[in-house]
Every structure is written in C-alpha cells, then in structure tokens.
Design a protein around this motif. Sequence first.
Motif, PDB file in Angstrom:
ATOM      1  N   LYS A   1       0.811  -1.219   0.000  1.00  0.00           N
ATOM      2  CA  LYS A   1       0.000   0.000   0.000  1.00  0.00           C
ATOM      3  C   LYS A   1       0.846   1.272   0.000  1.00  0.00           C
ATOM      4  CE  LYS A   1      -0.533   0.091   5.041  1.00  0.00           C
ATOM      5  NZ  LYS A   1      -1.486   0.093   6.165  1.00  0.00           N
ATOM      6  N   ASP A   2       2.093   1.192   0.492  1.00  0.00           N
ATOM      7  CA  ASP A   2       2.952   2.381   0.544  1.00  0.00           C
ATOM      8  C   ASP A   2       3.921   2.423  -0.636  1.00  0.00           C
ATOM      9  OD1 ASP A   2       4.433   0.197   1.286  1.00  0.00           O
ATOM     10  OD2 ASP A   2       5.482   1.198   2.932  1.00  0.00           O
TER      11      ASP A   2
ATOM     12  N   ASP B   1       3.988   4.069  -3.337  1.00  0.00           N
ATOM     13  CA  ASP B   1       4.312   5.401  -3.873  1.00  0.00           C
ATOM     14  C   ASP B   1       5.618   5.932  -3.289  1.00  0.00           C
ATOM     15  OD1 ASP B   1       1.316   4.963  -3.562  1.00  0.00           O
ATOM     16  OD2 ASP B   1       1.342   6.559  -5.070  1.00  0.00           O
ATOM     17  N   GLU B   2       5.663   6.025  -1.959  1.00  0.00           N
ATOM     18  CA  GLU B   2       6.849   6.559  -1.301  1.00  0.00           C
ATOM     19  C   GLU B   2       8.035   5.616  -1.434  1.00  0.00           C
ATOM     20  OE1 GLU B   2       7.482   9.517   0.026  1.00  0.00           O
ATOM     21  OE2 GLU B   2       5.532  10.053  -0.795  1.00  0.00           O
ATOM     22  N   THR B   3       7.763   4.315  -1.376  1.00  0.00           N
ATOM     23  CA  THR B   3       8.842   3.337  -1.428  1.00  0.00           C
ATOM     24  C   THR B   3       9.562   3.366  -2.767  1.00  0.00           C
ATOM     25  OG1 THR B   3       7.623   1.900   0.089  1.00  0.00           O
ATOM     26  CG2 THR B   3       9.425   0.907  -1.126  1.00  0.00           C
TER      27      THR B   3
END
Length: 317
Positions: free
Chosen positions: A295-296, A298-300
């Motif tokens: 779910k994260d 984008d930042e990863t």
Amino acid sequence: MIEKYSIRTDLALEQKERFEADNVEISGVVLEEKYDEERDIKVTTVRIETENGARTMGKPVGTYITLEAPELAVPDEGYHREVSEEILRFLRRLLDMGKEDYSVLVVGLGNRQVTPDALGPYVADNLNITRHIVKEYGKYAMGKDQVRLLSAIVPGVMGQTGMETVEIIRGVVRETKPDAVIAIDALAARNSRRLNRTVQISDTGISPGSGIGNQRSAITEETVGVPVVAIGVPTVVDAATIVGDAMENLIAQMERSETMKGVGVVLQGYNAAEKYELVKELIAPHLNGMFVTPKDVDETVKRISFTISEALNRLFA
C-alpha cells in the motif's frame, strides 16, 4: 512436471531456489552467497555458465547479482547510502569503464503513470546528465581531465508509443553511440518478503514485462548493439504466490493439529510445482491474472529510485 512449472518471477535467485526446493541440481549454474551481518545485506550471485543451464533456468548465460536488504523499504538514509555503495561496487565490476570519455545511456523502463512500474522513469529523473554539457563545451567544462558521458531516456511503454521499447533504444544507440546501456525496470517476485527489499543487477540485459506474462522484445547486446546492464527491483507479486504462501502456513498448522494432521500430510506430499498449480486452479478465473503491490508503494518506489540514482551519479561523477 518441472518443464510445465512456470513461476512468475524476474529474479534468477528465485528460479534457482525453485529447483533446490524440488531437489534438482542444475549443471552449468553456480550459486555464491555472502551475508554482511553488520549492514544486514545479503548478496547472492547466480552465474549461468552454459547453454544447458540457461535453458533450464529460462534466462540467458551471464551473471545475476541479487542484493537482499530488508530495511530498503524503510526511510533510513544511512542504510540506503550503504545499499547505494553496494550497487556502485557491482556496477564497477560489470562495466568496462577503462576507456577515456566513456559514455552510457540509462534507459528508464516502465510506465510513469502506474506507480509500481515507475521505478525506471523516477531513476532517470534523479540523474545528473552530463553528455550535452561535454558535447557543447568540452570535457574541461566539467573541471576534469577525464569525464564520463551520461545520457538518459524514458521510452514509455508500447501502449503509449505504439513501438517496441527495443526499437526506440536501438535508434537512440545508433545516433548517440554510447559504450553501454543501463536499463532500469520494476520486476515481479515470487516471494512477497522480497518486494521493495531486493535489487537485482545483471549483465544479460532485460525482457520488459516477462515477470507478469507480458513479455516484450528483449533489450540485450544482440538487439541494441552495445553491452546492456540491467538493474531491477521487484515491486509486484503474483496473487497465486500470496495464496500459496498462506497455504504453506495452513499446512504447517494442520500438521500440528490432531484432527487435520492427515490432510496436512497429504498436501505436504505435493512438490512446489504441484502446489503452485493447485493454487492457480483454486483462484481461477477471477484472481488468476492479478498482481499485488504494498500500500505504501508510492513513497517506497520514489525512495528506492533515489538510492539507485545516487549509485549511478557517483559512478559517473
């Protein structure tokens, strides 16, 4: 059964692990492992040395270096710097950079509009491009006697351009004449714990989309005319893999239960190929073509793209 067992992964390490799980030895394939306990980075080198090994593994002859860094998905600048140093070290090993005015074309593969597939474009965004400066003002404009020329393109995907990516790269290589191509791409993994925590570097080029069953023309030295080094990070995993991992945990629980022990023993008798095929049948047709990402993501992906670009910037500084 092994020939029919097609696992969805871009990682040579996972292909080798699959055969080891089935107790199958592969001639012509050498595996080396090193673990840096202090930095918590495991480096696995798979060398495919013969055509027989290449056919069995389903990958070209060459070297595949896999860095497993569990904290890569965490915003720890110090740890990411150490991973960058490792990537830099292996790139120096795979690229023959002895020539004066060495030139490299970096290709950011993938679709910028789809975050799990945007690793390549993001890396290209963070590069310190120098080719145009040297071509315009000479190498002394960089304040050095010896310079390395770095250029980059983001060719998009076939659905956006109507062209095979390799066709675009081949045209750019023909016009700009780099000494090597470095292709950056998002990959698919077999094991969910490797998502956004693993970097694969190889000297064999890359087949975009192969891990998700959407294989395009390969980008290799044979197809573009210069050596191709590929850097990839797995950002998606097959839905069948997640269900399969859950089934493995279920089997382990069954074996500890007196009432379900018999069922667990039966399922445990299946080899990896049979388990994978069983899972695919159970989830078909609704989830059979699904790929999953954290779910994260984008930042990863942005964070990891910066880690890779820092290694490249230092390589060509």
